[in-house]
Scaffold this motif. Structure first.
Motif, mmCIF file in Angstrom:
data_model
loop_
_atom_site.group_PDB
_atom_site.id
_atom_site.type_symbol
_atom_site.label_atom_id
_atom_site.label_comp_id
_atom_site.label_asym_id
_atom_site.label_seq_id
_atom_site.Cartn_x
_atom_site.Cartn_y
_atom_site.Cartn_z
ATOM 1 N N LEU A 75 16.980 5.042 -6.259
ATOM 2 C CA LEU A 75 15.179 5.334 -6.556
ATOM 3 C C LEU A 75 14.443 3.905 -7.350
ATOM 4 C CD1 LEU A 75 15.841 7.892 -9.058
ATOM 5 C CD2 LEU A 75 14.531 7.686 -7.293
ATOM 6 N N GLY A 76 15.199 2.704 -7.504
ATOM 7 C CA GLY A 76 14.932 1.697 -7.525
ATOM 8 C C GLY A 76 13.919 0.953 -6.381
ATOM 9 N N ASP A 77 15.536 0.464 -6.251
ATOM 10 C CA ASP A 77 15.531 -0.192 -4.406
ATOM 11 C C ASP A 77 14.182 0.648 -3.314
ATOM 12 O OD1 ASP A 77 16.275 -1.741 -1.994
ATOM 13 O OD2 ASP A 77 16.651 0.777 -1.425
ATOM 14 N N ALA A 78 13.402 2.433 -3.233
ATOM 15 C CA ALA A 78 13.133 1.754 -2.815
ATOM 16 C C ALA A 78 11.243 2.322 -4.047
ATOM 17 C CB ALA A 78 12.420 4.080 -3.216
ATOM 18 N N ARG A 79 11.066 2.091 -4.902
ATOM 19 C CA ARG A 79 10.112 1.669 -5.709
ATOM 20 C C ARG A 79 9.644 0.526 -5.292
ATOM 21 N NH1 ARG A 79 9.270 -1.513 -9.691
ATOM 22 N NH2 ARG A 79 11.343 -1.180 -10.441
ATOM 23 N N ARG A 80 10.520 -0.309 -5.312
ATOM 24 C CA ARG A 80 10.239 -1.664 -5.000
ATOM 25 C C ARG A 80 9.837 -1.680 -3.055
ATOM 26 N NH1 ARG A 80 14.219 -2.985 -8.279
ATOM 27 N NH2 ARG A 80 15.831 -2.588 -6.110
ATOM 28 N N LYS A 81 10.110 -0.827 -2.868
ATOM 29 C CA LYS A 81 9.810 -0.964 -1.169
ATOM 30 C C LYS A 81 8.685 -0.234 -0.898
ATOM 31 C CE LYS A 81 14.678 -0.860 1.103
ATOM 32 N NZ LYS A 81 15.473 -0.516 1.376
ATOM 33 N N ALA A 82 7.943 0.641 -2.155
ATOM 34 C CA ALA A 82 6.502 1.214 -2.275
ATOM 35 C C ALA A 82 5.794 0.757 -2.679
ATOM 36 C CB ALA A 82 7.554 2.541 -3.445
ATOM 37 N N GLU A 83 6.164 -0.199 -3.426
ATOM 38 C CA GLU A 83 5.717 -1.185 -3.745
ATOM 39 C C GLU A 83 4.654 -2.238 -2.680
ATOM 40 O OE1 GLU A 83 6.846 -3.201 -7.403
ATOM 41 O OE2 GLU A 83 6.254 -0.998 -8.812
ATOM 42 N N THR A 84 5.715 -2.576 -2.066
ATOM 43 C CA THR A 84 5.537 -3.778 -1.340
ATOM 44 C C THR A 84 4.502 -3.439 -0.767
ATOM 45 O OG1 THR A 84 7.683 -4.777 -1.712
ATOM 46 C CG2 THR A 84 6.752 -5.536 0.135
ATOM 47 N N ALA A 85 4.655 -2.116 0.287
ATOM 48 C CA ALA A 85 4.146 -0.967 1.104
ATOM 49 C C ALA A 85 2.180 -1.390 0.777
ATOM 50 C CB ALA A 85 4.306 0.173 1.360
ATOM 51 N N MET A 86 2.720 -0.283 -0.669
ATOM 52 C CA MET A 86 1.631 -0.466 -1.436
ATOM 53 C C MET A 86 0.101 -1.850 -1.464
ATOM 54 S SD MET A 86 0.000 0.845 -4.390
ATOM 55 C CE MET A 86 1.392 0.866 -5.620
ATOM 56 N N GLN A 87 1.083 -2.956 -1.867
ATOM 57 C CA GLN A 87 0.640 -4.457 -1.521
ATOM 58 C C GLN A 87 -0.065 -4.460 -0.358
ATOM 59 O OE1 GLN A 87 3.440 -6.767 -3.554
ATOM 60 N NE2 GLN A 87 3.140 -5.598 -5.994
ATOM 61 N N GLU A 88 0.953 -4.508 0.581
ATOM 62 C CA GLU A 88 0.381 -5.060 2.591
ATOM 63 C C GLU A 88 -1.013 -4.302 2.677
ATOM 64 O OE1 GLU A 88 4.097 -4.253 4.493
ATOM 65 O OE2 GLU A 88 5.001 -6.305 3.810
ATOM 66 N N LYS A 89 -0.323 -2.681 2.260
ATOM 67 C CA LYS A 89 -1.964 -1.859 2.146
ATOM 68 C C LYS A 89 -3.009 -2.745 1.782
ATOM 69 C CE LYS A 89 -0.767 0.883 5.186
ATOM 70 N NZ LYS A 89 -1.346 1.607 6.158
ATOM 71 N N MET A 90 -3.107 -3.058 0.501
ATOM 72 C CA MET A 90 -4.400 -3.750 -1.069
ATOM 73 C C MET A 90 -5.006 -4.896 -0.380
ATOM 74 S SD MET A 90 -5.405 -1.119 -2.968
ATOM 75 C CE MET A 90 -5.583 -2.833 -4.104
ATOM 76 N N ALA A 91 -3.551 -5.898 0.047
ATOM 77 C CA ALA A 91 -4.378 -7.199 1.167
ATOM 78 C C ALA A 91 -4.827 -6.749 2.496
ATOM 79 C CB ALA A 91 -3.423 -7.940 1.439
ATOM 80 N N SER A 92 -4.804 -5.727 3.013
ATOM 81 C CA SER A 92 -5.592 -5.741 4.420
ATOM 82 C C SER A 92 -6.914 -4.962 4.099
ATOM 83 C CB SER A 92 -4.376 -4.531 5.309
ATOM 84 O OG SER A 92 -4.837 -3.650 4.976
ATOM 85 N N LEU A 93 -7.204 -4.203 3.219
ATOM 86 C CA LEU A 93 -8.504 -3.346 2.543
ATOM 87 C C LEU A 93 -9.399 -4.553 1.867
ATOM 88 C CD1 LEU A 93 -10.362 -1.564 1.990
ATOM 89 C CD2 LEU A 93 -8.928 -0.830 -0.473
ATOM 90 N N THR A 94 -8.696 -5.200 0.748
ATOM 91 C CA THR A 94 -9.480 -6.085 0.204
ATOM 92 C C THR A 94 -9.310 -8.125 0.583
ATOM 93 O OG1 THR A 94 -7.360 -7.213 -1.360
ATOM 94 C CG2 THR A 94 -9.016 -4.902 -2.485
ATOM 95 N N GLY A 95 -8.719 -8.167 1.877
ATOM 96 C CA GLY A 95 -8.414 -9.709 1.854
ATOM 97 C C GLY A 95 -9.951 -10.140 2.898
ATOM 98 N N GLY A 96 -10.882 -9.703 2.978
ATOM 99 C CA GLY A 96 -12.464 -9.716 4.068
ATOM 100 C C GLY A 96 -13.019 -9.237 2.381
ATOM 101 N N LEU A 97 -13.264 -9.326 1.573
ATOM 102 C CA LEU A 97 -14.687 -9.499 0.323
ATOM 103 C C LEU A 97 -14.700 -10.548 -0.452
ATOM 104 C CD1 LEU A 97 -12.991 -5.492 -0.830
ATOM 105 C CD2 LEU A 97 -15.535 -6.316 1.074
ATOM 106 N N GLY A 98 -13.784 -11.785 -0.488
ATOM 107 C CA GLY A 98 -13.691 -12.629 -1.280
ATOM 108 C C GLY A 98 -13.637 -11.956 -2.867
ATOM 109 N N LEU A 99 -12.966 -11.328 -3.333
ATOM 110 C CA LEU A 99 -12.525 -10.848 -4.461
ATOM 111 C C LEU A 99 -12.697 -12.347 -5.390
ATOM 112 C CD1 LEU A 99 -11.090 -7.563 -4.066
ATOM 113 C CD2 LEU A 99 -13.437 -7.995 -4.350
#
Length: 104
Positions: A75-99
């Motif tokens: 479960l811990g391994d899956a959670r870490r992988k899920a968090e990484t996938a979520m961070q990658e999606k967030m980075a692609s979404l917010t990348g051009g916003l200049g936050l």
């Protein structure tokens, strides 16, 4: 006033993109593995557990503590992988916003 209207438009676009990203995260699945593949857990990037697989060799009454430990690890391994996938999606979404730093 034009800056305010531009910010409101940008916020509305961001909200729309965030909803689309949430929908995508529900479709992204990762697999956490422990015990050399004897236990696996599949979950979405939104941390929803979809499946748990346990090798039959582990299902012995006198070894339940080992199985419990392996489940926690998978479960811990899956959670870490899920968090990484979520961070990658967030980075692609917010990348051009200049936050500001820390909000990206």
């Amino acid at each position: 006033m034009a800056d305010f209207l531009g910010m409101m438009k940008q916020a509305a676009q961001l909200q729309s993109k965030m909803q689309a990203m949430q929908d995508e995260l529900a479709q992204v699945e990762v697999e956490g593995i422990s015990g050399g593949g004897l236990v696996s857990v599949r979950m979405t990037a939104k941390m929803e557990v979809k499946a748990v697989k346990i090798d039959p060799s582990l299902i012995k009454p006198d070894e339940h503590e080992i199985l419990e430990d392996l489940l926690v690890t998978a479960l811990g391994d899956a959670r870490r992988k899920a968090e990484t996938a979520m961070q990658e999606k967030m980075a692609s979404l917010t990348g051009g916003l200049g936050l500001p730093p820390g909000l990206g």
